[in-house]
Design a protein around this motif. Structure first.
Motif, PDB file in Angstrom:
ATOM      1  N   GLU A 128      29.180  31.178  42.820  1.00  0.00           N
ATOM      2  CA  GLU A 128      29.348  29.648  43.405  1.00  0.00           C
ATOM      3  C   GLU A 128      29.914  29.743  44.837  1.00  0.00           C
ATOM      4  O   GLU A 128      29.491  28.966  45.536  1.00  0.00           O
ATOM      5  N   THR A 129      31.000  30.709  45.270  1.00  0.00           N
ATOM      6  CA  THR A 129      31.470  30.784  46.372  1.00  0.00           C
ATOM      7  C   THR A 129      30.409  30.933  47.496  1.00  0.00           C
ATOM      8  O   THR A 129      30.278  30.225  48.283  1.00  0.00           O
ATOM      9  N   ARG A 132      27.929  28.260  47.889  1.00  0.00           N
ATOM     10  CA  ARG A 132      28.547  27.183  48.462  1.00  0.00           C
ATOM     11  C   ARG A 132      28.858  27.205  49.997  1.00  0.00           C
ATOM     12  O   ARG A 132      28.419  26.377  50.995  1.00  0.00           O
ATOM     13  N   GLN A 133      29.340  28.484  50.446  1.00  0.00           N
ATOM     14  CA  GLN A 133      29.366  28.757  51.701  1.00  0.00           C
ATOM     15  C   GLN A 133      28.129  28.746  52.564  1.00  0.00           C
ATOM     16  O   GLN A 133      27.983  28.231  53.717  1.00  0.00           O
ATOM     17  N   GLU A 136      26.592  25.277  53.017  1.00  0.00           N
ATOM     18  CA  GLU A 136      27.408  24.537  54.133  1.00  0.00           C
ATOM     19  C   GLU A 136      26.991  24.980  55.646  1.00  0.00           C
ATOM     20  O   GLU A 136      27.025  24.326  56.475  1.00  0.00           O
ATOM     21  N   LEU A 176      24.568  23.639  41.306  1.00  0.00           N
ATOM     22  CA  LEU A 176      25.291  24.154  42.577  1.00  0.00           C
ATOM     23  C   LEU A 176      24.772  23.495  43.712  1.00  0.00           C
ATOM     24  O   LEU A 176      25.198  22.992  44.600  1.00  0.00           O
ATOM     25  N   TYR A 180      26.589  21.101  46.439  1.00  0.00           N
ATOM     26  CA  TYR A 180      26.932  21.661  47.517  1.00  0.00           C
ATOM     27  C   TYR A 180      26.079  21.495  48.908  1.00  0.00           C
ATOM     28  O   TYR A 180      26.562  21.494  50.001  1.00  0.00           O
TER      29      TYR A 180
END
Ligand code: GDP
Length: 400
Positions: A128-129, A132-133, A136, A176, A180
């Motif tokens: 997930e991290t 997401r990054q 972005e 996800l 995001y």
């Protein structure tokens, strides 16, 4: 490893449609390293010069065993898709989640990511991290569901259960993405397994396949289970003759990851804070090789062979040439590019120049730190960097 002449690779690099810049992101232990190594072994390149040196080949074997991915900031891969050659730059991404800017710097160089998810464990917190990054930074994902051999051998899943597991994972990843991704990409970047954006396979056993590829080759889940039941040789045959992992993954990369020009159009307004209507702004949106130079340095690493600091970065605009005088925006000083090179296997191959859209290594920029933006001297004091860095000067010791 393929033996390639550096001129052949440069010719491809001049055609931005034939370039892809990607990285592999994953939760720890889901198979990032194994996947990178298997791509490198099959699609990595060595130059004719190196191939001519028998000793270098031995060196190469050693490097491969150690896992070359540990050291190189970038590895250029060669891949043919529908009869056309491509150079796919595989950018090193940090193995662990950190907050020091390393992740962003890797992502800045990439337009696409291969998200690796362990079929047994499924989506985990670091999946997930990193997803997401990357979203972005407007890095487009494709999905590799890895360790499918475990579903077969350890969990003894039926074809229906395997399919069900894939559906669950794809659903979670798509959730996800809708959470995001920026609004314009929430739908557009949803992973559609039917069109080949999801590969499932085993990095350890070096096979991988998408649904359209399976349909085209007339393969069912039960055939893969049968291969595992038959034993190692049958799996190897499947991996080499029917569904080599590198082919399936790199086909999907070429097909679904945008080329640098397409990507820079929507990534530059997001990742660069300058005026996109300025000359340099427009040149970056177009990845214009004739525009003013903008070279975003993501890595500064010592090349152990020459014991010198090598900058690795992405050229967003202009052409990086040996002998160029550049302006280091954060350092506030100029520097001279002494040498320009591209990554071919374990070595950097020296070239005269590299155009926008590509990833290049440069010597002579020792004054730069990772994260620095090097620009044409004509842009001095006119453009903001990709990232603000604080250069810490030597502490001043005062004796009372
Ligand atoms: P990373 O932390 O994401 O780089 O993961 P690695 O590539 O180092 O893999 C972690 C562990 O999973 C290692 O022990 C690998 O051998 C193993 N592994 C990787 N791919 C597969 C696979 O396809 N099947 C199985 N069974 N194990 C795998």
């Amino acid at each position: 490893m393929r033996v390639k002449h550096v001129d052949e690779i440069l010719k491809i690099m001049r055609n931005v449609e034939q370039i892809r810049n990607i990285g592999i992101v994953a939760h720890v232990d889901h198979g990032k390293t194994t996947t990178s190594d298997s791509l490198l072994a099959a699609a990595g390149m060595i130059s004719q010069r190196i191939a001519g040196e028998a000793l270098a080949l031995d060196y190469l074997k050693v490097e491969q065993q150690r896992g070359i991915t540990v050291k190189s900031a970038n590895i250029s891969l060669y891949h043919e898709y529908q009869g056309k050659p491509y150079v796919i730059n595989l950018v090193d991404t940090p193995g662990h989640v950190d907050f020091s800017g390393h992740v962003t710097r890797s992502l800045r160089m990439m337009d696409g990511s291969i998200v690796v998810v362990d079929a047994v464990e499924g989506v985990m917190p670091q999946t997930e991290t990193v997803l997401r990054q990357s979203l972005e930074e407007r890095v487009r994902p494709i999905l590799f569901i890895n360790k499918v051999d475990r579903l077969i051998k350890e969990l003894k899943y039926t074809p229906q259960q395997i399919q069900q597991r894939f559906v669950e994972i794809i659903k979670e990843v798509n959730h996800l993405i809708s959470l995001y991704a920026d609004p314009e990409f929430k739908k557009k970047w949803q992973l559609d397994p039917m069109s080949g954006m999801v590969i499932f396979g085993s990095a350890r056993d070096k096979w991988g396949i998408s649904i359209p590829l399976a349909q085209k080759r007339g393969i069912k889940f039960s055939d893969i289970i049968d291969a595992y039941n038959k034993g190692k040789e049958a799996v190897e045959e499947f991996a080499t003759k029917v569904a080599p992992l590198h082919e399936s993954l790199l086909d999907a990369v070429v097909k679904f990851i945008p080329n640098p020009r397409e990507a820079q159009k929507y990534r530059i307004p997001k990742i660069w804070k300058g005026d996109i209507n300025s000359e340099v702004g427009k040149a970056m949106l177009e990845a214009d090789p004739n525009g003013p130079l903008v070279y975003a340095i993501s890595f500064m690493r010592v090349d152990p062979k020459i014991r010198r600091l090598v900058a690795t970065g992405r050229i967003f605009s202009g052409t990086l040439r040996q002998g160029d005088e550049v302006w280091l925006v954060n350092a506030g000083k100029s520097a001279k590019v002494l040498q320009v090179s591209i990554y071919m296997g374990p070595d950097r191959e020296v070239v005269d120049e590299i155009p926008a859209g590509n990833i290049a290594a440069a010597l002579g920029l020792e004054d730069a730190r990772a994260g620095e933006t090097a620009v044409a001297v004509s842009l001095k004091d006119k453009v903001p960097p990709f990232e603000r860095l604080h250069y810490v000067s030597e502490p001043v010791v005062t004796v009372a």
